[in-house]
Design a protein around this motif. Sequence first.
Motif, PDB file in Angstrom:
ATOM      1  N   ARG A 212       1.568 -19.207   5.800  1.00 14.68           N
ATOM      2  CA  ARG A 212       2.636 -18.213   5.709  1.00 14.68           C
ATOM      3  C   ARG A 212       2.601 -17.601   4.328  1.00 14.68           C
ATOM      4  N   LEU A 213       2.782 -16.295   4.287  1.00 10.52           N
ATOM      5  CA  LEU A 213       2.717 -15.561   3.028  1.00 10.52           C
ATOM      6  C   LEU A 213       4.079 -14.967   2.723  1.00 10.52           C
ATOM      7  N   GLY A 214       4.625 -15.277   1.534  1.00 17.29           N
ATOM      8  CA  GLY A 214       5.836 -14.628   1.058  1.00 17.29           C
ATOM      9  C   GLY A 214       7.120 -15.330   1.410  1.00 17.29           C
ATOM     10  N   GLN A 215       8.201 -14.740   0.883  1.00 23.99           N
ATOM     11  CA  GLN A 215       9.567 -15.170   1.150  1.00 23.99           C
ATOM     12  C   GLN A 215      10.461 -13.966   0.883  1.00 23.99           C
ATOM     13  N   ARG A 216      11.755 -14.114   1.148  1.00 25.19           N
ATOM     14  CA  ARG A 216      12.630 -12.971   0.936  1.00 25.19           C
ATOM     15  C   ARG A 216      12.840 -12.721  -0.554  1.00 25.19           C
ATOM     16  N   GLY A 217      12.722 -11.444  -0.936  1.00 24.06           N
ATOM     17  CA  GLY A 217      12.912 -11.088  -2.333  1.00 24.06           C
ATOM     18  C   GLY A 217      12.383  -9.699  -2.608  1.00 24.06           C
ATOM     19  N   THR A 218      12.443  -9.312  -3.855  1.00 19.66           N
ATOM     20  CA  THR A 218      12.025  -7.970  -4.247  1.00 19.66           C
ATOM     21  C   THR A 218      10.825  -7.965  -5.188  1.00 19.66           C
ATOM     22  N   ARG A 219      10.418  -9.135  -5.625  1.00 18.39           N
ATOM     23  CA  ARG A 219       9.277  -9.209  -6.525  1.00 18.39           C
ATOM     24  C   ARG A 219       7.977  -8.994  -5.745  1.00 18.39           C
ATOM     25  N   LEU A 220       6.901  -8.724  -6.470  1.00 14.17           N
ATOM     26  CA  LEU A 220       5.607  -8.562  -5.826  1.00 14.17           C
ATOM     27  C   LEU A 220       5.241  -9.852  -5.096  1.00 14.17           C
ATOM     28  N   GLY A 221       4.829  -9.717  -3.859  1.00 18.59           N
ATOM     29  CA  GLY A 221       4.515 -10.885  -3.037  1.00 18.59           C
ATOM     30  C   GLY A 221       5.679 -11.381  -2.209  1.00 18.59           C
ATOM     31  N   GLU A 222       6.870 -10.795  -2.413  1.00 21.89           N
ATOM     32  CA  GLU A 222       8.042 -11.130  -1.604  1.00 21.89           C
ATOM     33  C   GLU A 222       8.369  -9.957  -0.694  1.00 21.89           C
ATOM     34  N   PHE A 223       9.146 -10.224   0.357  1.00 21.23           N
ATOM     35  CA  PHE A 223       9.402  -9.210   1.369  1.00 21.23           C
ATOM     36  C   PHE A 223      10.881  -9.115   1.720  1.00 21.23           C
ATOM     37  N   ASN A 224      11.225  -7.955   2.270  1.00 20.88           N
ATOM     38  CA  ASN A 224      12.552  -7.735   2.825  1.00 20.88           C
ATOM     39  C   ASN A 224      12.360  -7.018   4.157  1.00 20.88           C
ATOM     40  N   PHE A 225      12.273  -7.803   5.218  1.00 16.37           N
ATOM     41  CA  PHE A 225      12.012  -7.314   6.572  1.00 16.37           C
ATOM     42  C   PHE A 225      10.692  -6.524   6.651  1.00 16.37           C
ATOM     43  N   PRO A 226       9.567  -7.195   6.479  1.00 15.41           N
ATOM     44  CA  PRO A 226       8.275  -6.539   6.688  1.00 15.41           C
ATOM     45  C   PRO A 226       8.086  -6.220   8.171  1.00 15.41           C
ATOM     46  N   THR A 227       7.508  -5.084   8.472  1.00 16.92           N
ATOM     47  CA  THR A 227       7.410  -4.667   9.875  1.00 16.92           C
ATOM     48  C   THR A 227       5.991  -4.448  10.370  1.00 16.92           C
ATOM     49  N   ASN A 228       5.060  -4.115   9.487  1.00 11.29           N
ATOM     50  CA  ASN A 228       3.709  -3.815   9.959  1.00 11.29           C
ATOM     51  C   ASN A 228       2.679  -4.320   8.960  1.00 11.29           C
ATOM     52  N   VAL A 229       1.474  -4.528   9.445  1.00  8.56           N
ATOM     53  CA  VAL A 229       0.411  -5.068   8.599  1.00  8.56           C
ATOM     54  C   VAL A 229      -0.919  -4.442   9.005  1.00  8.56           C
ATOM     55  N   ALA A 230      -1.790  -4.215   8.023  1.00 13.32           N
ATOM     56  CA  ALA A 230      -3.100  -3.616   8.271  1.00 13.32           C
ATOM     57  C   ALA A 230      -4.120  -4.225   7.326  1.00 13.32           C
ATOM     58  N   LEU A 231      -5.398  -4.061   7.653  1.00  7.47           N
ATOM     59  CA  LEU A 231      -6.499  -4.535   6.829  1.00  7.47           C
ATOM     60  C   LEU A 231      -7.451  -3.387   6.539  1.00  7.47           C
ATOM     61  N   ASP A 232      -8.085  -3.414   5.365  1.00 13.73           N
ATOM     62  CA  ASP A 232      -9.138  -2.435   5.116  1.00 13.73           C
ATOM     63  C   ASP A 232     -10.503  -3.105   5.281  1.00 13.73           C
ATOM     64  N   ALA A 233     -11.563  -2.345   5.063  1.00  6.33           N
ATOM     65  CA  ALA A 233     -12.907  -2.850   5.316  1.00  6.33           C
ATOM     66  C   ALA A 233     -13.295  -3.984   4.383  1.00  6.33           C
ATOM     67  N   THR A 234     -12.655  -4.078   3.234  1.00  9.73           N
ATOM     68  CA  THR A 234     -12.976  -5.135   2.277  1.00  9.73           C
ATOM     69  C   THR A 234     -12.164  -6.400   2.510  1.00  9.73           C
ATOM     70  N   GLY A 235     -11.204  -6.368   3.443  1.00  8.06           N
ATOM     71  CA  GLY A 235     -10.368  -7.524   3.718  1.00  8.06           C
ATOM     72  C   GLY A 235      -9.032  -7.508   3.012  1.00  8.06           C
ATOM     73  N   ARG A 236      -8.761  -6.446   2.240  1.00  5.86           N
ATOM     74  CA  ARG A 236      -7.438  -6.363   1.616  1.00  5.86           C
ATOM     75  C   ARG A 236      -6.365  -6.135   2.683  1.00  5.86           C
ATOM     76  N   VAL A 237      -5.187  -6.668   2.410  1.00  6.41           N
ATOM     77  CA  VAL A 237      -4.089  -6.660   3.372  1.00  6.41           C
ATOM     78  C   VAL A 237      -2.996  -5.715   2.877  1.00  6.41           C
ATOM     79  N   TYR A 238      -2.443  -4.930   3.808  1.00  9.79           N
ATOM     80  CA  TYR A 238      -1.376  -3.984   3.489  1.00  9.79           C
ATOM     81  C   TYR A 238      -0.177  -4.285   4.382  1.00  9.79           C
ATOM     82  N   VAL A 239       0.997  -4.395   3.768  1.00  9.13           N
ATOM     83  CA  VAL A 239       2.206  -4.758   4.500  1.00  9.13           C
ATOM     84  C   VAL A 239       3.290  -3.713   4.257  1.00  9.13           C
ATOM     85  N   SER A 240       3.853  -3.192   5.352  1.00  4.57           N
ATOM     86  CA  SER A 240       5.030  -2.319   5.243  1.00  4.57           C
ATOM     87  C   SER A 240       6.242  -3.196   4.966  1.00  4.57           C
ATOM     88  N   ASP A 241       6.662  -3.203   3.715  1.00  2.00           N
ATOM     89  CA  ASP A 241       7.812  -4.006   3.283  1.00  2.00           C
ATOM     90  C   ASP A 241       9.035  -3.107   3.413  1.00  2.00           C
TER      91      ASP A 241
END
Length: 352
Positions: A212-241
């Motif tokens: 599991r990645l993250g917890q509730r919060g506003t700092r980098l690496g924390e989330f507030n109701f994330p809704t979507n996630v994507a990957l790029d060709a290099t494996g980096r992860v993008y999250v709609s926070d």
Amino acid sequence: MSAQAKCHMRWRLIISLFASTVLAGCAQPPGEIFPPLKNPLVWPGPPEPPRIRYVGQLVTSADLKPAVPFGQRLAEAFFGRHSAQSMLSPYALCTDNADRLFVADSNAQLVHVFNLKTRQYAQWRPDNPEKRFSQPVGIAYDAIGKRLAVADSVAGCVCMFDDNGKPIGDFGRGALSRPCGLVFDKTGRLFVADSAAHQIALIDKDGQIVQRLGQRGTRLGEFNFPTNVALDATGRVYVSDSLNFRVQQFSPDLQPLRQIGRKGDMPGYFSQPKGVAVDREGHIYVVDANFEVVEIFNDQGAILMDFGAEGREPGEFWLPAGIFIDAHDRIWVADTYNRRVQVFDYLPENRP
């Protein structure tokens, strides 16, 4: 048999043969699914070189424009056409990177399947009434395992289908709070935006949560109701926070790198970020439902451009939600309240 009866039989045979010969040529061939516009719609407008081009839309099953045999045309002439299957609330979507488009319809509680090659349409849903969809809002196709995952946010689980649409089970009940966006990586591992848990859950091929990645919060690496996630060709992860009004970027080993955007009403800012996707060149596309645009950033988080506007015309949106970019840089957008899917192409500099 009398001579008169034989004569009548001959005439019936002649008429039947004539009719079958004539009518065989009256079948309707398949139509062009996305016919080119007389005046192409592109972004940005002249004199800037275009980077996004409108392709078309899918509203109902009839938009597949299949061939129609004469017998069917004749039946339609006498009895009327069958009603085309429409979308109620298309929310999330993906392709199999071949010919099929899958659309999770949250309020219709099913998945629409559009086959752009065979021109066939189908609906997928769990066959067990006790496990039917409550609100499917996330969808992803596993090219390795040849399976489709559908996140049911209300039921708190991810439902799986084989490549032919047969339900093959679900997982996450009791472990996932409100699963939303989904994406498979190249190994078949599934990333789940568990919105109410304010985390991203990583699930292995057996349906077990392994991280599991993250917890509730506003700092980098924390989330507030994330809704979507994507990957790029290099494996980096993008999250709609979403309720932190940003997209977060993570390294392939899931270390937070940067945030993209923040709350505001200027280009590069967000009001309600939802769907997120990445093209082959690493550009990040984010759907903002309130602004009713798609914003495009580079991988360092700088705004490049946006496209769309509020409305019902081609290239306009009404509370859009999901976005998916296939292996050919074709952009599919779930235009939710317009009850349609809109389709665009990314135009690299070396392509007209």
